[in-house]
Design a protein around this motif. Structure first.
Motif, PDB file in Angstrom:
ATOM      1  N   LYS A  18      -6.050  -2.429  -0.511  1.00 29.17           N
ATOM      2  CA  LYS A  18      -5.002  -2.240   0.484  1.00 29.17           C
ATOM      3  C   LYS A  18      -5.550  -1.560   1.736  1.00 29.17           C
ATOM      4  CE  LYS A  18      -1.056  -2.452   0.452  1.00 29.17           C
ATOM      5  NZ  LYS A  18      -0.180  -3.435   1.103  1.00 29.17           N
ATOM      6  N   PRO A  19      -5.019  -1.912   2.915  1.00 29.86           N
ATOM      7  CA  PRO A  19      -5.388  -1.168   4.123  1.00 29.86           C
ATOM      8  C   PRO A  19      -4.919   0.280   4.008  1.00 29.86           C
ATOM      9  CG  PRO A  19      -4.139  -3.173   4.658  1.00 29.86           C
ATOM     10  CD  PRO A  19      -4.026  -2.961   3.180  1.00 29.86           C
ATOM     11  N   PRO A  20      -5.432   1.152   4.857  1.00 30.12           N
ATOM     12  CA  PRO A  20      -5.047   2.561   4.784  1.00 30.12           C
ATOM     13  C   PRO A  20      -3.615   2.834   5.208  1.00 30.12           C
ATOM     14  CG  PRO A  20      -6.467   2.163   6.671  1.00 30.12           C
ATOM     15  CD  PRO A  20      -6.492   0.910   5.855  1.00 30.12           C
ATOM     16  N   GLY A  21      -2.957   1.884   5.845  1.00 26.49           N
ATOM     17  CA  GLY A  21      -1.576   2.062   6.284  1.00 26.49           C
ATOM     18  C   GLY A  21      -1.005   0.743   6.745  1.00 26.49           C
ATOM     19  N   PRO A  22       0.263   0.721   7.128  1.00 28.13           N
ATOM     20  CA  PRO A  22       0.876  -0.522   7.599  1.00 28.13           C
ATOM     21  C   PRO A  22       0.223  -1.003   8.889  1.00 28.13           C
ATOM     22  CG  PRO A  22       2.322   1.348   8.016  1.00 28.13           C
ATOM     23  CD  PRO A  22       1.202   1.856   7.163  1.00 28.13           C
ATOM     24  N   SER A  23       0.258  -2.305   9.102  1.00 24.52           N
ATOM     25  CA  SER A  23      -0.325  -2.876  10.311  1.00 24.52           C
ATOM     26  C   SER A  23       0.439  -2.414  11.549  1.00 24.52           C
ATOM     27  CB  SER A  23      -0.289  -4.405  10.234  1.00 24.52           C
ATOM     28  OG  SER A  23      -0.713  -4.980  11.449  1.00 24.52           O
ATOM     29  N   ARG A  24      -0.295  -2.272  12.642  1.00 21.74           N
ATOM     30  CA  ARG A  24       0.337  -1.944  13.917  1.00 21.74           C
ATOM     31  C   ARG A  24       0.969  -3.183  14.560  1.00 21.74           C
ATOM     32  NH1 ARG A  24      -4.750   0.876  14.500  1.00 21.74           N
ATOM     33  NH2 ARG A  24      -4.489   3.131  14.244  1.00 21.74           N
ATOM     34  N   PHE A 147     -10.231  -5.124   7.780  1.00 19.77           N
ATOM     35  CA  PHE A 147      -8.827  -4.999   8.172  1.00 19.77           C
ATOM     36  C   PHE A 147      -8.702  -4.741   9.672  1.00 19.77           C
ATOM     37  CE2 PHE A 147      -8.155  -3.574   3.600  1.00 19.77           C
ATOM     38  CZ  PHE A 147      -7.536  -4.755   3.218  1.00 19.77           C
ATOM     39  N   ALA A 148      -9.581  -3.888  10.215  1.00 24.71           N
ATOM     40  CA  ALA A 148      -9.513  -3.559  11.632  1.00 24.71           C
ATOM     41  C   ALA A 148      -9.826  -4.776  12.494  1.00 24.71           C
ATOM     42  CB  ALA A 148     -10.483  -2.418  11.955  1.00 24.71           C
ATOM     43  N   LEU A 149     -10.822  -5.552  12.114  1.00 25.15           N
ATOM     44  CA  LEU A 149     -11.179  -6.755  12.864  1.00 25.15           C
ATOM     45  C   LEU A 149     -10.030  -7.759  12.871  1.00 25.15           C
ATOM     46  CD1 LEU A 149     -14.816  -7.309  11.528  1.00 25.15           C
ATOM     47  CD2 LEU A 149     -14.195  -6.842  13.907  1.00 25.15           C
ATOM     48  N   THR A 150      -9.436  -7.953  11.701  1.00 29.38           N
ATOM     49  CA  THR A 150      -8.343  -8.923  11.594  1.00 29.38           C
ATOM     50  C   THR A 150      -7.128  -8.460  12.378  1.00 29.38           C
ATOM     51  OG1 THR A 150      -9.146  -9.545   9.394  1.00 29.38           O
ATOM     52  CG2 THR A 150      -6.894 -10.195   9.977  1.00 29.38           C
ATOM     53  N   GLU A 151      -6.802  -7.180  12.276  1.00 27.31           N
ATOM     54  CA  GLU A 151      -5.654  -6.655  13.003  1.00 27.31           C
ATOM     55  C   GLU A 151      -5.837  -6.811  14.514  1.00 27.31           C
ATOM     56  OE1 GLU A 151      -2.896  -2.978  12.144  1.00 27.31           O
ATOM     57  OE2 GLU A 151      -4.720  -2.299  13.136  1.00 27.31           O
TER      58      GLU A 151
END
Length: 284
Positions: A18-24, A147-151
């Motif tokens: 899981k990511p560290p938190g909900p997506s922005r 996750f950061a790249l995809t977001e």
């Protein structure tokens, strides 16, 4: 600063991260998947009210089959799929994105109506963006970076893509809040549209007619309650079905399975870990 992404456990042969938190990015949820070492993974899809992106970067391949014989490998986009879909493979690592249908139009650059019950290669929609993100995910050394790249990519596409009418967003939100227990005529009146206009705009922008969308939301809620061990009679009564037979017919229509069989599906077990903290159909 966000904390690191974290492993949530292994279920049905999948290790889930899981990511560290909900997506922005509004309407976006993400989870990472890796197949375990106990052999190939082979699960049936249980329909859900979201559009799905699968971004593969492992040794794979990730393979998705439908009953017509069509098969898609690697990075793909899946619309509102039906029960005949299977996901299988071995040595898979992938990042899955679930898009609320009100976010999918902007992120994909195409209406979900073009994806109804279909699988599409991501290259066909994103062109170079698809190849670029696949390469960068493969080069990344941590799930947090993936996750950061995809977001970042999804945020850029969401800002520049076509928006959904605010009236359509309102109707979708009401369906989620009510868990599908709404009358389309009442929703049309609330936004000041005719029933015909709501049907047309909702279908073209969300990808399903309003009544079927509401049924899918209601079914999704009921299926997860069944998977949690609740009895079919109680789920039917609390979810807005006329009776247990009505629930049985709806589950059969969406999955070609009985409620008891659906309750034991590995897909829903994975669901409970990967997406439990954020509603899969939420706009934010």
């Amino acid at each position: 600063m966000r904390s690191a992404a974290h492993e949530r456990g292994t279920v049905a042969g999948w290790g889930v991260v899981k990511p560290p938190g909900p997506s922005r990015v509004a309407g976006v949820s993400m989870a990472g998947f890796r197949s375990g070492g106990a052999g190939p993974v082979d699960v049936r899809v249980v329909p859900h009210p979201a559009v799905t992106l699968a971004l593969e970067f492992g040794n794979g391949p990730l393979v998705v089959d439908v009953a017509t014989g069509r098969q898609q490998r690697g990075n793909l986009v899946a619309g509102f799929l039906h029960s005949a879909v299977r996901v299988r493979g071995e040595n898979i690592e992938c990042l899955q994105v679930r898009l609320s249908p009100v976010a999918a139009r902007a992120v994909l650059g195409a209406s979900p109506s073009e994806l109804d019950r279909t699988l599409v290669a991501l290259d066909d929609l994103w062109g170079r963006d698809a190849a670029r993100i696949g390469q960068r995910l493969g080069d990344a050394t941590s799930w947090q970076d993936r996750f950061a790249l995809t977001e970042a990519l999804l945020a850029r596409r969401a800002e520049t893509g076509p928006a959904v009418d605010p009236e359509v967003v309102f109707v979708w939100d009401r369906m989620l809040v009510s868990r599908g227990r709404v009358r389309v005529e009442d929703l049309a009146a609330e936004v000041g549209w005719s029933r015909k206009r709501l049907w047309s705009r909702f279908r073209s922008q969300i990808g399903l007619p309003p009544k079927r969308a509401a049924r899918l939301v209601r079914f999704d809620h009921a299926a997860h309650r069944l998977a949690a061990g609740e009895g079919a009679a109680g789920v039917a009564a609390d979810s807005g079905y006329a009776d247990q037979s009505h629930l049985h017919r709806d589950v059969l229509a969406f999955t070609a399975m009985t409620p008891a069989t659906v309750a034991g599906q590995p897909w829903l077990s994975v669901d409970g870990i990967a997406w439990a903290e954020h509603g899969v159909g939420e706009t934010g």
